[in-house]
Scaffold this active site. Structure first.
Site, PDB file in Angstrom:
ATOM      1  N   GLU A 229       0.743  -0.902   0.046  1.00  0.00           N
ATOM      2  CA  GLU A 229      -0.077   0.117   0.076  1.00  0.00           C
ATOM      3  C   GLU A 229       1.007   0.779   0.090  1.00  0.00           C
ATOM      4  O   GLU A 229       0.355   2.747  -0.822  1.00  0.00           O
ATOM      5  CB  GLU A 229      -1.098  -0.155   1.014  1.00  0.00           C
ATOM      6  CG  GLU A 229      -1.736  -0.804   0.897  1.00  0.00           C
ATOM      7  CD  GLU A 229      -1.735  -2.518   1.209  1.00  0.00           C
ATOM      8  OE1 GLU A 229      -0.744  -2.416   2.140  1.00  0.00           O
ATOM      9  OE2 GLU A 229      -2.876  -3.503   1.332  1.00  0.00           O
TER      10      GLU A 229
ATOM     11  N   HIS B 143     -12.653  -5.578   8.558  1.00  0.00           N
ATOM     12  CA  HIS B 143     -12.608  -4.482   7.165  1.00  0.00           C
ATOM     13  C   HIS B 143     -14.266  -4.129   7.700  1.00  0.00           C
ATOM     14  O   HIS B 143     -15.277  -4.520   6.349  1.00  0.00           O
ATOM     15  CB  HIS B 143     -13.356  -6.038   6.360  1.00  0.00           C
ATOM     16  CG  HIS B 143     -11.962  -7.548   6.145  1.00  0.00           C
ATOM     17  ND1 HIS B 143     -12.086  -8.112   6.527  1.00  0.00           N
ATOM     18  CD2 HIS B 143     -11.228  -7.054   5.246  1.00  0.00           C
ATOM     19  CE1 HIS B 143     -10.457  -8.441   6.481  1.00  0.00           C
ATOM     20  NE2 HIS B 143     -10.516  -7.689   5.437  1.00  0.00           N
TER      21      HIS B 143
HETATM   22  C1  TPP Z   1      -2.517  -4.056   4.040  1.00  0.00           C
HETATM   23  C2  TPP Z   1      -2.954  -4.728   3.839  1.00  0.00           C
HETATM   24  N1  TPP Z   1      -3.329  -4.847   2.658  1.00  0.00           N
HETATM   25  C3  TPP Z   1      -4.198  -6.298   2.439  1.00  0.00           C
HETATM   26  C4  TPP Z   1      -4.942  -6.691   3.014  1.00  0.00           C
HETATM   27  C5  TPP Z   1      -5.549  -7.895   2.160  1.00  0.00           C
HETATM   28  N2  TPP Z   1      -5.066  -8.978   2.207  1.00  0.00           N
HETATM   29  C6  TPP Z   1      -5.471 -10.339   2.989  1.00  0.00           C
HETATM   30  S1  TPP Z   1      -4.790 -11.337   2.764  1.00  0.00           S
HETATM   31  C7  TPP Z   1      -4.060 -11.070   1.554  1.00  0.00           C
HETATM   32  C8  TPP Z   1      -3.853 -11.880   0.450  1.00  0.00           C
HETATM   33  C9  TPP Z   1      -2.210 -12.230   0.913  1.00  0.00           C
HETATM   34  O1  TPP Z   1      -1.281 -13.253   0.532  1.00  0.00           O
HETATM   35  P1  TPP Z   1      -0.058 -14.092   1.015  1.00  0.00           P
HETATM   36  O2  TPP Z   1       0.868 -13.044   2.354  1.00  0.00           O
HETATM   37  O3  TPP Z   1       0.920 -15.100   0.451  1.00  0.00           O
HETATM   38  O4  TPP Z   1      -0.591 -14.230   2.111  1.00  0.00           O
HETATM   39  P2  TPP Z   1      -1.428 -15.873   2.731  1.00  0.00           P
HETATM   40  O5  TPP Z   1      -2.873 -15.392   2.400  1.00  0.00           O
HETATM   41  O6  TPP Z   1      -1.382 -16.456   1.010  1.00  0.00           O
HETATM   42  O7  TPP Z   1      -1.190 -16.693   3.299  1.00  0.00           O
HETATM   43  C10 TPP Z   1      -4.642  -9.495   0.886  1.00  0.00           C
HETATM   44  C11 TPP Z   1      -3.831  -9.129  -0.189  1.00  0.00           C
HETATM   45  C12 TPP Z   1      -4.197  -6.849   4.550  1.00  0.00           C
HETATM   46  N3  TPP Z   1      -5.159  -7.926   4.817  1.00  0.00           N
HETATM   47  N4  TPP Z   1      -3.790  -6.367   4.575  1.00  0.00           N
END
Ligand code: TPP
Ligand code: MG
Lengths: 362, 408
Positions: A96, A166
């Site tokens: 972000e 959220h």
């Molecule tokens: C700062 C922030 N941006 C976006 C999100 C939304 N979000 C939650 S999980 C995720 C994907 C994360 O992927 P990864 O780091 O590969 O972890 P995984 O879910 O695969 O365990 C996103 C974009 C968030 N929770 N926090």
């Protein structure tokens, strides 16, 4: 474009049906209804339509953010990459702060940057860029530079079961930052016009989209290119007894509260949508309060230092001798956004109704 | 003894013994398991092992816990679809060997912090199947008293600093944990370590680099653990990261990549990482190559950005639980029937835990405003803020509201 439900099953890369489920449950809709709603939403939303117009009318306009090229979690950018190409509509990494800084840089060279933060709750990692870099670029360079082409879109507000991260409504944080504009539309039709105005506004805009709004029926959104001016409030209903002010999805709640007051007590409310939180249209509100003598302000964000506090303070200065009751605030509580007590936390129609009645009977 | 009823306490005992037994060289009945895949390393100044020594007791312990995790997550899925569990919910099935391997190499003095995908780590660190379900159902019997939900489970007693909702935020916090561990350890002694787990998507959050620099600058006992499950939501790692060798992302910080579907490889890798960090060498990056079977979160079908064949081939070729079962059977440490019986017991145990959790109680209304600030030892100093109240139809509009008012 394929039917949305189809596309979501077959080729959507990032649809977040959990959100839709939440929206669904918040709306008390059944599943099949949700799917048909989703189909509509996906084909043609207000936000989607505004961005399409922006991309069509401004060759420098770009749209980017996490999973945005796939349509984004709320499907707002569905089809845009296909229509305008991957160099104008693209996914960013999960970064972000990087997204915000990148957007500011593009805007500083004259580009139109329409950046999405996946949720308003995730805008905080970008806070530094927005508050320190975007907001003060024009000021600190003596107008040598600005990032007026910057618009940050972020879904905000309660949805039913969103919990701590959220559900938040961060408008007041940004309203505390001279140099930024902060906009929150109340419905789809407004959203399109306000977003186009924000994108074209020569100053950076934080455009907060109440998630409840994504549910709104799409047929309501006019085709084509139109703007709703920033910084201009709208009187939605004229009334004599009390002025009721809000912005965003809270307007629906306020309308309900006003209905109750009319039906039960014959109270006539003047309902005003601020539309732009910063700069806000104090004159319209003041004119109304001079007429009604009473003011109720309401938002979902916590009460202390919420933007209602600013409205209240300003209005008592402008209209002190006209006020017949203390300005009332109906807000979220001073708690983190609760997971299990959302219904109690919410400044619902009943609380609004009570505040209206109390102001009138003061 | 391995057939003993899978009570919650026995499961917990498994978990807490694991660190001990992992370190003890077993005199009898131990087997040596060569790794079919090598560790990939980055600026690592020591050799990684090529095999692991283990035994029946350990393997059965891993099997039981990992199978419990699996059943727990699958049950979450069912309950979510039945709308008993609401809100945001991210499942860990497929990735069980990572958490299990970490815990097997650690003891509970080592602190642990992770993302929202935290149910199974909670199970290793203070949660029970029942209290995890209760949390998911929003009941006060939950690990976080119903106030956290799926993404937020914690246990101070077990040094589990929990699940965080903001992607990447746990990583610099983890660095602070590692500093605290170092600060509290007398010079010359081995320090406990801290581990922060984050995803392949999270790995590009800027604050991770800030944390890494501090950890390296101050030689902190910090394990940066990337759980690379190949996707961040719908985005594959190729599309989100210019460097897909996550274990190299610490630049000059040494790194190692391992098969995150192989509990023994994770365990040995984590032992080595812990040894490195706890003896004053500073941080390490550890990448676990793993896979999530479910979609990103509950109703992401998980089949739109990857194909079903990919998921199926993971399940058949690399399933972390099947791997342990096969080891047990191949080495004649257990017969298939014995394992089947254990599975049956665990399935029942998980179902029973769900039933018990469903008898939970809704948190008291005070919980809305408790725990925002300190409220004294027992929170008794928290006073009811005057303006906070429940919406009360009867109070606001009297008993006649049943007549119905338009807009209500
Ligand atoms: C700062 C922030 N941006 C976006 C999100 C939304 N979000 C939650 S999980 C995720 C994907 C994360 O992927 P990864 O780091 O590969 O972890 P995984 O879910 O695969 O365990 C996103 C974009 C968030 N929770 N926090
Ligand atoms: Mg991932």
């Amino acid at each position: 474009m394929p039917d949305c439900h189809e596309s979501y099953i077959v080729n959507s890369q990032s649809c977040r049906p959990d959100l839709l489920t939440i929206l669904n449950s918040a709306a008390g809709l059944n599943h099949s209804l949700l799917l048909s709603l989703t189909a509509n939403l996906c084909r043609f939303t207000a936000i989607n339509s505004a961005m399409r117009v922006a991309l069509q009318t401004d060759p420098t306009a770009t749209v980017f953010g996490e999973d945005v090229a796939f349509g984004g979690v709320f499907r707002c950018s569905v089809g845009l990459k296909e229509e305008f190409g991957a160099s104008r509509v693209f996914n960013t990494p999960l970064s972000e702060q990087g997204i915000a800084g990148f957007a500011i840089g593009y805007a500083a060279m004259g580009g139109t940057a329409i950046a999405e933060m996946q949720f308003a709750d995730y805008i905080f990692p970008a806070m530094d860029q927005l508050v320190n870099e975007a907001a003060k670029y024009r000021y600190r360079s003596g107008n040598e530079f600005n990032c007026g082409g910057l618009t940050i879109r972020a879904p905000c507000g309660a949805v039913g079961h969103g919990g701590h991260y959220h559900s938040q409504s961060p408008e007041a944080y940004f309203a505390h930052t001279p140099g930024l504009k902060v906009v929150m539309p109340r419905d789809a039709r407004e959203a399109k016009g306000l977003l186009l105005a924000s994108i074209r506004d020569p100053d950076p805009v934080i455009f907060l989209e109440p998630k409840a709004l994504y549910r709104t029926s799409v047929e309501d959104v006019p085709d084509g290119d139109y703007e709703v001016p920033l910084g201009v409030a709208q009187v939605l209903r004229a009334g004599a007894d009390v002025t009721v002010v809000g912005w965003g999805a809270q307007l629906r709640v306020l309308a309900e509260g006003c209905d109750m007051a009319r039906a039960r007590d014959g109270i006539s409310c003047e309902l005003i949508d601020l539309r732009t939180v910063l700069p806000w249209d104090a004159a319209t509100v003041a004119a109304s309060v001079r007429k009604t003598g009473r003011l109720v302000v309401s938002h979902e964000a916590p009460r202390t230092c919420g933007f209602a506090a600013e409205v209240a303070a300003d209005l008592q200065e402008r209209c002190f001798l006209h006020l017949q009751a203390p300005v009332a605030r109906v807000c979220g509580y001073d708690t983190p956004f609760p997971l299990v007590f959302e219904r109690h936390y919410a400044p619902d129609a009943l609380k609004v109704y009570e505040a209206i009645k109390k102001a009138v009977n003061y | 003894m391995f057939r003993s009823a899978l009570t919650r306490s026995s499961l917990r005992a498994c978990a807490s013994q694991m660190g001990e037994t992992g370190k003890r060289a077993m005199s009898s009945g131990s087997i040596t398991v060569p790794f079919s895949r090598e560790y990939d390393t980055h600026k690592l100044p020591f050799e990684m092992p090529k095999e692991a020594v283990t035994n029946k007791e350990e393997l059965l312990g891993y099997f039981k816990l990992m199978y419990t995790m699996r059943r727990m997550e699958i049950t979450c899925d069912t309950e979510y679809k039945a709308r008993a569990i609401r809100g945001f919910c991210h499942l860990y099935d497929g990735q069980e060997a990572v958490a299990m391997g970490v815990e097997a190499a650690f003891d509970q003095k080592d602190s642990w912090i992770t993302s929202y995908r935290c149910h199974c780590i909670s199970l290793l660190r203070g949660g029970t199947v029942e209290s995890i379900f209760a949390e998911l159902l929003g009941y006060s019997e939950g690990v976080s008293h119903g106030k956290g939900g799926s993404m937020h489970m914690y246990s101070k007693k077990h040094n589990f600093y929990g699940g965080q909702g903001i992607v990447g935020a746990q990583v610099p916090v983890g660095v602070g944990l590692s500093f605290a561990a170092k600060y509290a350890t007398p010079p010359g002694e081995k320090t406990p370590v801290a581990i922060a787990m984050y995803g392949d998507g999270a790995a590009n959050q800027g604050q991770i680099w800030e944390g890494a620099n501090m950890a390296s600058l101050w030689k902190l006992p910090m394990i940066f653990c990337i759980e690379n499950n190949q996707y961040g939501m719908g985005t594959s790692k190729e599309r989100s990261s210019s460097n897909n060798k996550y274990y190299t992302m610490g630049n000059h910080i040494p790194g190692v990549r391992m098969d995150g579907m192989n509990v023994l490889m994770v365990r040995e890798g984590m032992k080595a990482a812990k040894e490195w960090c706890s003896t004053g060498n500073g941080p390490i990056y550890v990448e676990s190559d793993t896979y999530r079977y479910h979609g990103h979160s509950m109703s992401d079908p998980g089949t739109t950005y990857r194909n079903r064949d990919e998921i199926a081939s993971m399940r058949t070729a690399r399933d972390p639980i099947e791997y342990v079962k096969n080891l047990l059977v191949q080495h004649n440490l257990a017969d298939p029937q014995e394992l089947k019986n254990i599975e049956k017991d665990i399935r029942k145990e998980v179902q029973d835990a769900l039933k018990a959790a469903k008898n939970g109680s809704i948190p008291k209304f005070e919980e809305l405003y408790k725990d925002i600030y300190i409220g004294g030892e027992d929170n008794s100093k928290i006073v009811y803020p005057a303006y906070i109240r429940m919406p009360d139809r009867a109070k606001s509009i009297g008993s006649i509201y049943e007549r119905g008012v338009s807009g209500m």
